[in-house]
Design an enzyme around this catalytic site. Structure first.
Site, PDB file in Angstrom:
ATOM      1  CG  ASP A   1       1.098  -7.752   1.337  1.00 12.14           C
ATOM      2  OD1 ASP A   1      -0.005  -7.758   1.910  1.00 12.14           O
ATOM      3  OD2 ASP A   1       2.072  -7.079   1.739  1.00 12.14           O
TER       4      ASP A   1
ATOM      5  CG  HIS B   1       8.873  -5.483   0.131  1.00 15.23           C
ATOM      6  ND1 HIS B   1       8.668  -4.883   1.346  1.00 15.23           N
ATOM      7  CD2 HIS B   1       7.657  -5.530  -0.457  1.00 15.23           C
ATOM      8  CE1 HIS B   1       7.384  -4.590   1.500  1.00 15.23           C
ATOM      9  NE2 HIS B   1       6.745  -4.972   0.408  1.00 15.23           N
TER      10      HIS B   1
ATOM     11  CG  ASP C   1       4.429  -0.274   1.415  1.00 18.03           C
ATOM     12  OD1 ASP C   1       3.350  -0.162   1.999  1.00 18.03           O
ATOM     13  OD2 ASP C   1       5.094  -1.327   1.374  1.00 18.03           O
TER      14      ASP C   1
ATOM     15  CD  GLU D   1       2.626   1.801   5.507  1.00 19.37           C
ATOM     16  OE1 GLU D   1       1.836   1.085   6.131  1.00 19.37           O
ATOM     17  OE2 GLU D   1       3.737   1.380   5.124  1.00 19.37           O
TER      18      GLU D   1
ATOM     19  CG  ASP E   1      -2.187  -2.130   6.029  1.00 20.70           C
ATOM     20  OD1 ASP E   1      -2.318  -3.185   5.381  1.00 20.70           O
ATOM     21  OD2 ASP E   1      -1.292  -1.291   5.804  1.00 20.70           O
TER      22      ASP E   1
HETATM   23  C1  GLC Z   1       2.376  -1.627   4.008  1.00 21.76           C
HETATM   24  C2  GLC Z   1       1.014  -1.879   3.421  1.00 21.76           C
HETATM   25  C3  GLC Z   1       0.573  -3.262   3.768  1.00 21.76           C
HETATM   26  C4  GLC Z   1       1.578  -4.262   3.242  1.00 21.76           C
HETATM   27  C5  GLC Z   1       2.983  -3.931   3.731  1.00 21.76           C
HETATM   28  C6  GLC Z   1       4.033  -4.706   3.007  1.00 21.76           C
HETATM   29  O1  GLC Z   1       2.362  -1.631   5.376  1.00 21.76           O
HETATM   30  O2  GLC Z   1       0.108  -0.914   3.874  1.00 21.76           O
HETATM   31  O3  GLC Z   1      -0.693  -3.539   3.255  1.00 21.76           O
HETATM   32  O4  GLC Z   1       1.240  -5.543   3.647  1.00 21.76           O
HETATM   33  O5  GLC Z   1       3.287  -2.572   3.523  1.00 21.76           O
HETATM   34  O6  GLC Z   1       4.211  -4.214   1.715  1.00 21.76           O
END
Ligand code: GLC
Length: 637
Positions: A146, A189, A289, A331, A401
């Protein structure tokens, strides 16, 4: 571990574990005094938040004592430069309002490695950047990860990008250049090959408890009914069957990203320690995040639970003790009304994050642009509260994103429209599927044609830049005007504006051939280009697209610096312009006029008494004006 006793209840509240005092006795007196001062303020707050979550668990006192001792030891381990930064920012909490300008990039795509980023610092300075968000650079899971958001180790840099020593050197170089480094801190995570996940797989009970497990398909089905899906197209569902454990792991995002169980105090302690360790390498800001997902509660969608705010406020307390220079950035890609709690303005009151993404404003600006109607932006701004001193919004046009449309549902409902219809129309507009649209984006996670999700694409592609751009640079003019509109808005409203790497050079979407070489089927790769060295070399040539974009972004940086770099933020006022496509804002002596329509517009702002020299305006399609008030006597048209 015992707590220092005292007979008065008031004093007892302020007494901290003896181990902390023992440690403070070994610290030079002035630093020890300052740390005591911080502890006096933070310890009761910290204890309160942790008690709320973990208070009933055995060993609570020693858990708190361990956290506190770690924070004090971390503070003592900070080098002189960081210590000086801490004390300077502590003394002036409003420093954050001094006109910071952000830039966001992937390390490999911007400069290859962390050392490469150091070499690009002069470029960042030239652009006027003072805050650099580097997307995940810690050791990531093998294979799919990711874009680095599946972290395999919080203590190591991704080997392809460099080492911890490189990170320290980069932080120091940036700091000398007046640039704060922001690192992602993926709280929700870890990668399935992180040591904690591996230990859990091997059946180590300590680490089994670091994750969430469900043992039946019925239990999974029951939870799924309550939960949303983040990646319905590429990672449907929120749980992943783990053969070795004969159980389902909670995996909100991709199956290889295992959600951490914050009901377990050891998880909080380990994550807090990891964060303070990174802060001591010189990281000055953490992008927290996916904060909204940290706490799971049956019977809910497991988003924005009150415990999330206790956890974040506890982290803030630990930073305030160990590294007060650090900025916490939430975020939380949530509707506007869900955001104030991330600043500690919700039911759980108290200092929390310093910065939060204003994703509703970003999405509304794109929606308004597609509709030629400023109502969505106006509605979002009217729902945006003033923030306490030392807090600010992160404003942006694009990031790594997708543009997530659903955050706008409450505002569109309040406007009396059908949100699903308007959002689906915007999604189609940016995919170039609507008559009149020249946009070249793509819908994201759109496997269900009835549900709108997000849109991918670089700013210029979404703004309708023709591809390929012919010899006639004039073809770029409409897209440039649209880009300027969106960027000017993100700079005008105050807060911390963020430039997404490549936009300042007018970079296009990633090309087809390259997309095929990228890992995984994730559509967001469309707007994750490598910095175009040829465009970079053209940035001072006004005949080129790169030169025009660079000049545009640089002038916004300059304008903002000139106007907003003095003292506290000035409240933003929104006006009815009398024209559906025109938004009028005022901030201190600056007046911003943003025309979202694609036809010329006539506007008479005399009645608004904005103190403009020329309140009667003729606006070209998508024109933006950043004006200044003059003395009232000189305001006649
Ligand atoms: C946040 C990040 C994104 C990622 C997600 C999972 O939203 O900006 O890119 O996929 O977290 O970690």
């Amino acid at each position: 571990m015992s707590f220092e006793g005292s007979s008065s209840p008031h004093q007892r509240e302020l007494s901290w574990p003896t181990a902390v005092n023992d440690h403070l006795a070994t610290v030079p007196a002035p630093r020890a005094a300052l740390l005591r001062q911080r502890l006096r303020h933070q310890f009761p707050l910290l204890q309160g938040h942790l008690h709320h979550i973990y208070g009933s668990q055995a060993g609570f006192e020693s858990f708190v004592a361990g956290l506190l001792l770690n924070a004090v030891q971390s503070a003592c381990a900070r080098d002189d430069a960081l210590w000086a930064l801490d004390t300077a920012r502590e003394a002036h909490p409003a420093w954050l309002h001094n006109g910071l300008v952000g830039y966001c990039a992937y390390v490999d795509k911007f400069a290859g490695t962390l050392q490469g980023v150091s070499a690009r610092v002069p470029y960042l300075k030239e652009l006027g950047v003072s805050y650099l968000h580097l997307l995940p650079f810690l050791k990531a899971g093998e294979g799919l990860n990711d874009g680095g958001f599946a972290v395999a180790s919080f203590d190591e840099v991704e080997p392809a990008l460099g080492t911890m020593a490189d990170l320290r050197a980069l932080c120091a170089t940036l700091r000398d250049a007046g640039i704060s480094l922001c690192s992602d801190f993926v709280l929700n995570h870890v990668s399935h090959d992180h040591a904690w996940a591996q230990a859990a797989l091997a059946g180590d009970p300590r680490y089994v408890g670091y994750f969430h497990w469900l043992d039946s398909t019925e239990a999974v089905a029951e939870r799924e009914r309550e939960l949303n899906q983040v990646f319905p197209g590429t990672a449907p569902g929120n749980f992943t069957w783990i053969e070795a454990r004969q159980a389902w792991a909670w995996t909100t995002f991709y199956p290889y990203q295992w959600d951490l169980n914050y009901a377990n105090p050891a998880v909080f302690a380990d994550m807090a320690a990891a964060m303070l360790h990174l802060a001591n390498q010189g990281v000055e800001s953490f992008r927290l995040d996916s904060t909204g997902y940290l706490w799971k509660r049956k019977g809910t969608d497991c988003l924005n639970q009150p415990e999330v705010h206790h956890l974040l406020q506890a982290l803030r307390c630990l930073c305030a003790i160990a590294a007060p220079a650090v900025i916490l950035k939430a975020e939380a890609i949530m509707p506007t009304r869900e955001l104030p709690p991330y600043f500690g303005l919700g039911d759980v009151q108290g200092p929390e994050c310093h910065v939060a993404y204003h994703s509703s404003l970003m999405a509304a600006a794109w929606l308004s642009l597609s509709e030629g109607d400023a109502s969505a932006v106006r509605e979002v701004l009217s729902n945006t509260p003033d923030l306490p001193e030392g807090c600010t919004w992160l404003t942006y046009v694009r990031c790594h994103d997708d543009i997530g449309w659903n955050v706008l549902r409450p505002e569109l409902t309040a406007l009396g429209s059908d949100p699903a219809k308007r959002l689906a129309q915007a999604s189609r507009w940016y995919a170039g599927q609507v008559a009149g649209s020249t946009a070249r984006g793509a819908a994201f996670q759109a496997s269900d044609t009835r549900a709108v999700h997000g849109t991918n694409g670089m700013t210029m592609a979404l703004a309708g830049l023709p591809a390929p751009l012919g010899r006639d640079q004039g073809e770029a003019v409409p897209a440039l005007a649209r880009m300027r509109l969106l960027y000017a808005l993100s700079f005008f409203v105050g807060g911390l504006p963020l430039i997404y790497m490549g936009d300042e050079l007018g970079q296009d979407n990633v090309g087809e051939t390259e997309l095929h070489t990228r890992q995984g089927p994730d559509g967001r790769e469309l707007h994750r280009p490598v910095l175009d060295d040829a465009a970079l070399a053209q940035r001072h040539d006004p005949q080129t697209l790169a030169g025009q974009c660079f000049a545009m972004v640089s002038s916004l940086v300059q304008q903002r610096r000139d106007e907003l770099s003095h003292g506290l933020p000035v409240a933003l006022r929104t006006f009815e312009s009398g024209h559906r496509s025109v938004l009028v804002l005022q901030r201190g002596d600056a007046v911003g006029v943003f025309h979202f329509g694609d036809q010329p517009a006539q506007l008479d702002l005399t009645g608004l008494n904005l103190g403009l020299a020329t309140p009667v305006l003729t606006l070209a399609p998508h024109q933006t004006l950043w004006l200044h008030r003059v003395e009232p006597t000189a305001a006649a048209a």
